[in-house]
Structures are given as structure tokens and as C-alpha cells.
Design a protein around this motif. Structure first.
Motif, short mmCIF file in Angstrom:
data_model
loop_
_atom_site.label_atom_id
_atom_site.label_comp_id
_atom_site.label_asym_id
_atom_site.label_seq_id
_atom_site.Cartn_x
_atom_site.Cartn_y
_atom_site.Cartn_z
N THR A 140 -49.70 -50.65 74.72
CA THR A 140 -48.58 -52.10 75.80
C THR A 140 -47.30 -52.00 74.19
OG1 THR A 140 -50.27 -53.02 76.74
CG2 THR A 140 -47.87 -54.32 75.87
N ILE A 199 -41.54 -61.58 74.40
CA ILE A 199 -42.13 -60.53 74.57
C ILE A 199 -43.99 -60.18 74.00
CG2 ILE A 199 -41.88 -58.02 73.04
CD1 ILE A 199 -39.00 -57.85 72.90
N LEU A 252 -41.88 -57.12 80.61
CA LEU A 252 -41.98 -56.81 78.83
C LEU A 252 -40.69 -55.53 78.80
CD1 LEU A 252 -42.98 -56.96 76.13
CD2 LEU A 252 -44.90 -54.49 76.81
N ALA A 253 -40.92 -54.33 79.04
CA ALA A 253 -39.98 -53.55 78.92
C ALA A 253 -38.94 -53.75 79.22
CB ALA A 253 -39.88 -52.32 79.65
N THR A 308 -39.23 -48.73 73.88
CA THR A 308 -38.18 -49.80 74.62
C THR A 308 -37.15 -50.21 73.33
OG1 THR A 308 -39.88 -50.50 75.70
CG2 THR A 308 -37.60 -51.19 76.24
N ALA A 309 -37.65 -50.55 72.18
CA ALA A 309 -37.58 -51.77 71.43
C ALA A 309 -35.77 -50.42 70.85
CB ALA A 309 -37.34 -51.83 70.38
N SER A 327 -33.32 -48.48 73.53
CA SER A 327 -32.38 -49.74 73.70
C SER A 327 -31.67 -50.22 72.98
CB SER A 327 -33.03 -50.64 74.41
OG SER A 327 -34.04 -51.63 73.76
N MET A 336 -45.11 -46.91 80.68
CA MET A 336 -45.26 -47.76 82.07
C MET A 336 -46.75 -47.33 83.25
SD MET A 336 -41.91 -49.30 83.25
CE MET A 336 -40.78 -50.13 82.19
N SER A 360 -34.05 -56.73 71.91
CA SER A 360 -33.49 -55.26 70.77
C SER A 360 -32.14 -54.63 71.55
CB SER A 360 -34.70 -53.88 70.89
OG SER A 360 -34.49 -53.42 71.85
N MET A 404 -47.47 -58.99 75.33
CA MET A 404 -48.23 -58.44 75.04
C MET A 404 -49.83 -58.90 75.59
SD MET A 404 -46.55 -57.20 72.04
CE MET A 404 -45.13 -55.47 72.03
N THR A 463 -37.77 -56.75 76.55
CA THR A 463 -37.69 -55.74 75.40
C THR A 463 -36.01 -54.93 74.70
OG1 THR A 463 -39.75 -55.75 75.17
CG2 THR A 463 -38.66 -54.24 73.60
N ALA A 464 -35.82 -54.33 75.89
CA ALA A 464 -35.00 -54.06 76.17
C ALA A 464 -33.67 -55.00 75.63
CB ALA A 464 -34.48 -52.95 77.32
N THR A 468 -45.42 -55.65 83.55
CA THR A 468 -45.19 -54.18 82.32
C THR A 468 -43.96 -54.07 82.37
OG1 THR A 468 -47.93 -53.37 82.68
CG2 THR A 468 -45.97 -51.70 81.96
#
Lengths: 188, 188
Positions: free
Chosen positions: B117, A171, A120-121, B124-125, B128, B175, A128, A175, A124-125, A117
Motif C-alpha cells: 500500500t 491519502i 487511494l491511487a 503513484t505520487a 503522476s 493494485m 501529487s 492507507m 494520490t495521483a 485501493t
């Protein structure tokens, strides 16, 4: 479908246990394969972005125009995020293999879900934020008076845009990893 | 700690079941509270960004300088992402309450983990990408010749920076939601 660990007396219970274990083992194998694919994808992204370097064929008296990934802090963050996630994926492979062998392990699966988890964050950060900058490089922004730099740095832009693919693939895979782990935990 | 739904015969089994149920119920209550906090946070972020509008007190013959969130596509995406996530959180509240009442429900918990999720990734996308642009607005970028616009649009920049807080709080909460749900599933 929960069963107390107990001496198997009835054939029916035994059969159901074996079937549940089979599903869990199948999920563990899927988990391992997804991790390997994601590791390759994020490694590819990090390398593609990290080696981006374009020097323009013309220069003035004072300035040689060139573009590197670390001219933009967001791209540096992208490379770091992808490297961290790739490293984590490689480290998590032994645990994933362990889950194939011991499909009843619950606590280690929960630990993997927690780290998945967080990763993933982070991924993704990174992806993106880099996408926002790549979009800006392509299109510019008239209101903020930011010009599109892709006319000049064409190959730089192509390279950075392409490097996003592996990251976004990663990403999606994260998931799937979280969901398969959760399903496996519910069946343990 | 798995037990087949069976008539409770031994007092010990009954006690353990009650204790496990208590933990699961506690986790469900935490889940509900976190969802409410995250819904407020993302709503605040969406509203704070969506109502940002600054018109500068000077203008030329042709242009009145003004800055709105929808001048930058990334900020528009930020508002949309936060709105979607906030809407999802409100819709998920009844299911979260249902989990407090029926703490043994597994399938609906797995469904929540799947959606949580996806929402974590969307939020997050959005956050960020917006952070990347806010950073650029504050610092500019010499290599790409993008100027920092925060000298002119001071209150616009403060507002957009502040609106990120609720969103990042929401990311942390998502999270926690995924982890608590996974632990609850493992104890069901």
C-alpha cells in the motif's frame, strides 16, 4: 485464528469467538470514523481549490490579470479527483456501518478494499500532480524557463498550497483503511 | 470458509482444505509473477528517465542548451520513487516465494499488504507528478506564461513521456497485488 461456524459447545471457544468479534467490531468502528474524517478532508480540498480565484488589482489596456484553478488542467483534475473520492467515501459509509453490525461479513470487506485501493491511487495521483504544479508556481524552473508566478498571484498560491493538506490527509487515511480492512478480514 | 487447524478426520473437510490451499497457492504464484513484471517495469522507468540527456546542436556564446532529468526536481523524484519501489519488489520476492510454499501464512501476508500500500502511494505520487510536468512540457500554459519546451527538446520529451509507461504499469500491478493478497488472506 480460524473457527468453523459451529454450535458453540465449549465455553473457551465461545470466549475466543467473542474476543475476535470484539476486535473486528473495534476495527469497523475505526474504519467508519476514518472514512468520515477523510470525506471531510477531501471535500475541504475540493472546495478550497475549486473556489480559488484571484484578480490582480492592476490591468493593462487589453488584459485583466486573473488566476483561477481551471487555468491549470492539473488543478481541475485535482478538484475532480477529490470530488470523486469524497463521493465514494459518503457512499461507502452505510457499508462501513453494516460491518459494525455484522462483523463476520468478508465479501463486502473485500469489495471495499478493492475500491479503497483504486481511490487511494486516484487521490494520490491528483494530490501529487497538483503538488508538482504548486512547487513549480512557487519556485519556477530556470532550465525550462518557467517563471515562478507566486510573486504576482500570492493569495492564489497560498490557497492552492493549503488545499493540498486535506488531500494528503486523505491519502494517509486510505492507507490506514486498507490495512485495518485487511487485518479485519484476517480475523473474520 | 474458516477451519480451525485440527486433525483431519472427515474426508470432506480434507478435500475442502486442499481446494482452498490450491486457490491460495495459485494466488501466491500470480503474486510472484506480478512482482517480477512490476520490478522490471519500474526499473525500466527509472533507467529510461535517469539516462535522459539531450544537448541541442546549437549554442550561444555563453550557453550550451541541454536538458537532463535532474533539471526538473519532479523527474528526480520520479527516478528515486521508481528505484525505491523496484528495490522493495526485489526484496519482497523471497517472501512471495515463501507464500507459495506455506500458503497458510497470514501475518507475513498482512505485512506485505502494508508495504504494498505504501509503495503504491509512492509510485503513484512519482508517476503522476512527472506526468503533470510532462504534460506542461508538451502543452505549456498560457495563463502562467509557461512555454512548451518540447519543440526544442524533442527527444528529451519523448524519452520522459515513454518512461512513464513502466511506472503506470507498476501502479496497476500494485493494485492487483493488494487485491490478490486480500483474497488470499480471506481464504487462509
Amino acid at each position: 485464528m480460524k473457527t468453523e461456524p459451529q454450535p458453540l459447545e465449549a465455553g473457551e471457544t465461545s470466549k475466543r469467538l467473542t474476543s475476535t468479534q470484539g476486535v473486528t467490531r473495534g476495527l469497523s468502528i475505526v474504519d467508519l470514523i476514518l472514512r468520515i474524517i477523510a470525506a471531510i478532508g477531501t471535500l475541504g480540498s475540493a472546495v478550497a481549490m475549486g473556489t480559488t480565484n484571484e484578480t490582480l488589482p492592476f490591468f493593462t489596456q487589453f488584459v485583466q490579470f486573473s488566476a483561477q484553478y481551471n487555468d491549470l488542467p492539473t488543478f481541475t483534475f485535482f478538484v475532480i479527483a477529490n470530488s470523486i473520492v469524497c463521493g465514494y467515501l459518503v457512499i461507502s459509509l452505510p457499508l462501513s456501518i453494516f460491518h459494525i453490525i455484522r462483523s463476520a461479513a468478508i465479501n463486502s470487506r473485500i469489495i471495499l478494499v478493492i475500491f479503497d485501493t483504486v481511490m487511494l491511487a486516484i487521490l494520490t495521483a491528483g494530490a501529487s500532480a497538483a503538488t508538482a504544479i504548486v512547487y513549480l508556481a512557487h519556485n519556477g524552473n530556470a532550465s525550462a524557463n518557467w517563471v515562478a508566478i507566486c510573486q504576482q498571484f500570492n493569495s492564489f498560491c497560498e490557497r492552492t498550497s493549503g488545499s493540498l493538506i486535506g488531500s494528503f490527509g486523505g491519502i494517509l487515511i486510505f492507507m490506514l483503511l486498507i490495512v485495518t480492512s485487511t487485518v479485519a478480514i484476517s480475523r473474520c
